[in-house]
Design a protein around this motif. Structure first.
Motif, PDB file in Angstrom:
ATOM      1  N   SER A  84      -2.486  26.806 -27.370  1.00  0.00           N
ATOM      2  CA  SER A  84      -1.247  26.359 -26.764  1.00  0.00           C
ATOM      3  C   SER A  84      -1.452  24.929 -26.280  1.00  0.00           C
ATOM      4  O   SER A  84      -2.580  24.447 -26.151  1.00  0.00           O
ATOM      5  CB  SER A  84      -0.845  27.265 -25.597  1.00  0.00           C
ATOM      6  N   TYR A  85      -0.337  24.242 -26.045  1.00  0.00           N
ATOM      7  CA  TYR A  85      -0.430  22.874 -25.548  1.00  0.00           C
ATOM      8  C   TYR A  85      -0.809  22.880 -24.075  1.00  0.00           C
ATOM      9  O   TYR A  85      -0.221  23.589 -23.262  1.00  0.00           O
ATOM     10  CB  TYR A  85       0.898  22.146 -25.738  1.00  0.00           C
ATOM     11  N   ASN A  86      -1.810  22.063 -23.746  1.00  0.00           N
ATOM     12  CA  ASN A  86      -2.281  21.938 -22.383  1.00  0.00           C
ATOM     13  C   ASN A  86      -2.503  20.469 -22.055  1.00  0.00           C
ATOM     14  O   ASN A  86      -2.812  19.658 -22.935  1.00  0.00           O
ATOM     15  CB  ASN A  86      -3.614  22.682 -22.192  1.00  0.00           C
ATOM     16  N   LEU A  87      -2.358  20.133 -20.780  1.00  0.00           N
ATOM     17  CA  LEU A  87      -2.726  18.807 -20.311  1.00  0.00           C
ATOM     18  C   LEU A  87      -4.218  18.784 -20.026  1.00  0.00           C
ATOM     19  O   LEU A  87      -4.739  19.636 -19.294  1.00  0.00           O
ATOM     20  CB  LEU A  87      -1.946  18.436 -19.052  1.00  0.00           C
ATOM     21  N   ARG A  88      -4.924  17.835 -20.652  1.00  0.00           N
ATOM     22  CA  ARG A  88      -6.358  17.653 -20.444  1.00  0.00           C
ATOM     23  C   ARG A  88      -6.590  16.205 -20.005  1.00  0.00           C
ATOM     24  O   ARG A  88      -5.661  15.390 -20.012  1.00  0.00           O
ATOM     25  CB  ARG A  88      -7.164  17.951 -21.722  1.00  0.00           C
ATOM     26  N   ASN A  89      -7.827  15.854 -19.666  1.00  0.00           N
ATOM     27  CA  ASN A  89      -8.133  14.520 -19.158  1.00  0.00           C
ATOM     28  C   ASN A  89      -9.072  13.763 -20.078  1.00  0.00           C
ATOM     29  O   ASN A  89      -9.999  14.333 -20.648  1.00  0.00           O
ATOM     30  CB  ASN A  89      -8.781  14.605 -17.775  1.00  0.00           C
ATOM     31  N   SER A  90      -8.809  12.458 -20.231  1.00  0.00           N
ATOM     32  CA  SER A  90      -9.712  11.544 -20.920  1.00  0.00           C
ATOM     33  C   SER A  90      -9.628  10.204 -20.206  1.00  0.00           C
ATOM     34  O   SER A  90      -8.805  10.003 -19.311  1.00  0.00           O
ATOM     35  CB  SER A  90      -9.335  11.396 -22.402  1.00  0.00           C
ATOM     36  N   ASP A  91     -10.476   9.258 -20.615  1.00  0.00           N
ATOM     37  CA  ASP A  91     -10.436   7.898 -20.065  1.00  0.00           C
ATOM     38  C   ASP A  91     -10.030   6.938 -21.170  1.00  0.00           C
ATOM     39  O   ASP A  91     -10.363   7.138 -22.350  1.00  0.00           O
ATOM     40  CB  ASP A  91     -11.807   7.482 -19.512  1.00  0.00           C
ATOM     41  N   ALA A  92      -9.300   5.889 -20.813  1.00  0.00           N
ATOM     42  CA  ALA A  92      -8.822   4.939 -21.816  1.00  0.00           C
ATOM     43  C   ALA A  92      -8.589   3.583 -21.173  1.00  0.00           C
ATOM     44  O   ALA A  92      -8.475   3.458 -19.948  1.00  0.00           O
ATOM     45  CB  ALA A  92      -7.535   5.435 -22.473  1.00  0.00           C
TER      46      ALA A  92
ATOM     47  N   SER B  35      -0.765  12.950  -9.645  1.00  0.00           N
ATOM     48  CA  SER B  35      -1.552  14.097  -9.196  1.00  0.00           C
ATOM     49  C   SER B  35      -1.927  15.010 -10.359  1.00  0.00           C
ATOM     50  O   SER B  35      -1.293  15.003 -11.411  1.00  0.00           O
ATOM     51  CB  SER B  35      -0.781  14.890  -8.142  1.00  0.00           C
ATOM     52  N   GLY B  36      -2.946  15.813 -10.144  1.00  0.00           N
ATOM     53  CA  GLY B  36      -3.335  16.809 -11.129  1.00  0.00           C
ATOM     54  C   GLY B  36      -2.413  18.016 -11.077  1.00  0.00           C
ATOM     55  O   GLY B  36      -1.371  18.001 -10.429  1.00  0.00           O
ATOM     56  N   GLY B  37      -2.813  19.073 -11.762  1.00  0.00           N
ATOM     57  CA  GLY B  37      -1.967  20.257 -11.796  1.00  0.00           C
ATOM     58  C   GLY B  37      -2.617  21.380 -12.562  1.00  0.00           C
ATOM     59  O   GLY B  37      -3.834  21.382 -12.780  1.00  0.00           O
TER      60      GLY B  37
ATOM     61  N   LEU C 197       0.847  -1.186   0.000  1.00  0.00           N
ATOM     62  CA  LEU C 197       0.000   0.000   0.000  1.00  0.00           C
ATOM     63  C   LEU C 197       0.886   1.241   0.000  1.00  0.00           C
ATOM     64  O   LEU C 197       1.976   1.242   0.591  1.00  0.00           O
ATOM     65  CB  LEU C 197      -0.913   0.031   1.228  1.00  0.00           C
ATOM     66  N   ARG C 198       0.404   2.283  -0.649  1.00  0.00           N
ATOM     67  CA  ARG C 198       1.134   3.547  -0.696  1.00  0.00           C
ATOM     68  C   ARG C 198       0.136   4.693  -0.569  1.00  0.00           C
ATOM     69  O   ARG C 198      -0.847   4.764  -1.334  1.00  0.00           O
ATOM     70  CB  ARG C 198       1.905   3.678  -2.010  1.00  0.00           C
ATOM     71  N   TYR C 199       0.388   5.570   0.387  1.00  0.00           N
ATOM     72  CA  TYR C 199      -0.400   6.795   0.520  1.00  0.00           C
ATOM     73  C   TYR C 199       0.420   7.957  -0.024  1.00  0.00           C
ATOM     74  O   TYR C 199       1.583   8.137   0.355  1.00  0.00           O
ATOM     75  CB  TYR C 199      -0.765   7.053   1.982  1.00  0.00           C
ATOM     76  N   THR C 200      -0.184   8.749  -0.913  1.00  0.00           N
ATOM     77  CA  THR C 200       0.504   9.872  -1.542  1.00  0.00           C
ATOM     78  C   THR C 200      -0.328  11.135  -1.379  1.00  0.00           C
ATOM     79  O   THR C 200      -1.557  11.110  -1.544  1.00  0.00           O
ATOM     80  CB  THR C 200       0.735   9.610  -3.042  1.00  0.00           C
ATOM     81  N   ARG C 201       0.339  12.232  -1.067  1.00  0.00           N
ATOM     82  CA  ARG C 201      -0.326  13.532  -1.018  1.00  0.00           C
ATOM     83  C   ARG C 201       0.567  14.563  -1.700  1.00  0.00           C
ATOM     84  O   ARG C 201       1.757  14.672  -1.394  1.00  0.00           O
ATOM     85  CB  ARG C 201      -0.617  13.970   0.418  1.00  0.00           C
ATOM     86  N   ASP C 202      -0.010  15.309  -2.624  1.00  0.00           N
ATOM     87  CA  ASP C 202       0.696  16.373  -3.334  1.00  0.00           C
ATOM     88  C   ASP C 202      -0.044  17.686  -3.111  1.00  0.00           C
ATOM     89  O   ASP C 202      -1.271  17.756  -3.300  1.00  0.00           O
ATOM     90  CB  ASP C 202       0.750  16.094  -4.844  1.00  0.00           C
ATOM     91  N   ASP C 203       0.688  18.707  -2.725  1.00  0.00           N
ATOM     92  CA  ASP C 203       0.156  20.071  -2.609  1.00  0.00           C
ATOM     93  C   ASP C 203       0.864  20.934  -3.644  1.00  0.00           C
ATOM     94  O   ASP C 203       2.099  20.955  -3.690  1.00  0.00           O
ATOM     95  CB  ASP C 203       0.404  20.628  -1.209  1.00  0.00           C
ATOM     96  N   LYS C 204       0.082  21.658  -4.437  1.00  0.00           N
ATOM     97  CA  LYS C 204       0.673  22.488  -5.480  1.00  0.00           C
ATOM     98  C   LYS C 204       0.078  23.896  -5.442  1.00  0.00           C
ATOM     99  O   LYS C 204      -1.123  24.067  -5.198  1.00  0.00           O
ATOM    100  CB  LYS C 204       0.424  21.881  -6.872  1.00  0.00           C
ATOM    101  N   GLU C 205       0.937  24.872  -5.690  1.00  0.00           N
ATOM    102  CA  GLU C 205       0.502  26.259  -5.839  1.00  0.00           C
ATOM    103  C   GLU C 205       1.036  26.779  -7.164  1.00  0.00           C
ATOM    104  O   GLU C 205       2.188  26.536  -7.522  1.00  0.00           O
ATOM    105  CB  GLU C 205       1.016  27.118  -4.693  1.00  0.00           C
TER     106      GLU C 205
END
Length: 328
Positions: A156-164, A93-95, A21-29
């Motif tokens: 411009s190039y951007n990161l977007r989300n899809s499902d696959a 994580s997102g961003g 098991l792995r717990y991960t937390r990311d905080d971004k500003e």
């Protein structure tokens, strides 16, 4: 920050169960300030590349993401092989995107999650001269992070989300029939599909450009790698080792919205000849990559696509050189 643990339980003489098991937390500003604008001399006109035509962006955002991922593996030990089955999850994580604040376009993107199922075998055969690994797998992505051209008037190039999702199989082998000869290779087969392509709106795209049900771009269906190496014994002088590597794939699409942006199937052959003295103090090699000088264009597409300027890059042509190594 992350915290993880992993353990193996020996269920019986030949059975093992491994879990982690792995717990991960990311905080971004995220902060951006820009006044990027081109002024056309002699005209009261500015060409703004970001923020839907606005030339000034001043924004700050922050968010956090957390996730518990893990894996579970059951394996069975045979005399010369191991059979296994596993299920594992992963997280990214997102961003925030830096260069686009167009209408109806969220500047952030969601966290990516994947679950992977795999069964396989790893073994040694032919009096342990042949190592053979075989596996089959199925994976499913939620919020797969895709790099896309998004925004108006100039995207411009951007990161977007899809499902696959995808499934496939891999075979890997290394055969050492004599002390001097090594032959190896692997083959992989992959089928993919977008199960939800909700990246709209994007530059020049409409609802007809929803690629749900299509294969993922950027991934060949079939790939092959082969290796041949032989060691010539030169007595007290040392050894001479020629090696050849060959890779082949059946091509891929780089952008489903642009049918012309297809990479055709191609193969690459590399060679290397190494002289190793008996004392092992140094070695010298002659090498060449892309021996057959294949002309293959990849990396199609850029911001210029929106004004009819298609770009691409060629893989490196035939190159050759020499290496000298001294051990001390």
């Amino acid at each position: 920050a992350a915290l993880y643990a992993d353990a193996t339980w020996h269920l019986a003489e030949r059975w093992n169960l491994t879990g982690g098991l792995r717990y991960t937390r990311d905080d971004k500003e995220f902060s951006i300030f820009t006044q990027y604008q081109n002024q056309i001399v002699g005209a009261d006109l500015g060409l703004a590349f970001f923020n839907n035509g606005q030339s000034v962006i001043d924004a700050t955002q922050e968010d956090d993401w957390s996730n518990v991922s893990g894996r579970l593996v059951l394996d069975y030990q045979l005399d010369h092989a191991m059979l296994y089955a596993s299920v594992a999850t992963g997280f990214k994580s997102g961003g925030f995107n830096t260069l686009n604040f167009g209408p109806e376009i969220d500047t952030s993107y969601d966290e990516e999650e994947v679950i992977n199922y795999e069964v396989g075998m790893k073994g040694m055969f032919l009096e342990e001269t042949l190592q053979l690994n075989v596996s089959g797998f199925f994976y499913e992505y939620d919020n797969l992070q895709e790099l896309r051209l998004v925004g108006q008037p100039i995207p411009s190039y951007n990161l977007r989300n899809s499902d696959a999702e995808g499934y496939g199989a891999e075979v890997e082998a290394m055969w050492v029939p004599t002390e001097q000869l090594r032959i190896g290779g692997n083959y992989s087969w992959l089928e993919t599909e977008y199960t939800d392509f909700s990246i709209l709106p994007a530059a020049g795209e409409t609802e007809d450009d929803d690629f749900t049900g299509e294969s993922r771009f950027g991934f060949p269906e079939n790939k092959i790698n082969l290796m041949f190496e032989y060691t010539f014994l030169l007595g007290d002088f040392g050894t001479l080792v020629p090696r050849f590597d060959y890779t082949w794939n059946d091509g891929w699409s780089e952008d489903l919205a642009q049918p012309t942006q297809e990479v055709d199937s191609f193969g690459l052959l590399n060679g290397r000849l190494t002289l190793l003295p008996a004392d092992g103090g140094w070695e010298v090699s002659l090498w060449s990559t892309n021996l057959t000088d294949e002309e293959v264009h990849v990396g199609f597409g850029d911001n210029g696509d929106t004004i009819g300027t298609l770009t691409a890059s060629r893989i490196p042509p035939r190159m050759y050189g020499a290496d000298f190594l001294y051990h001390f």
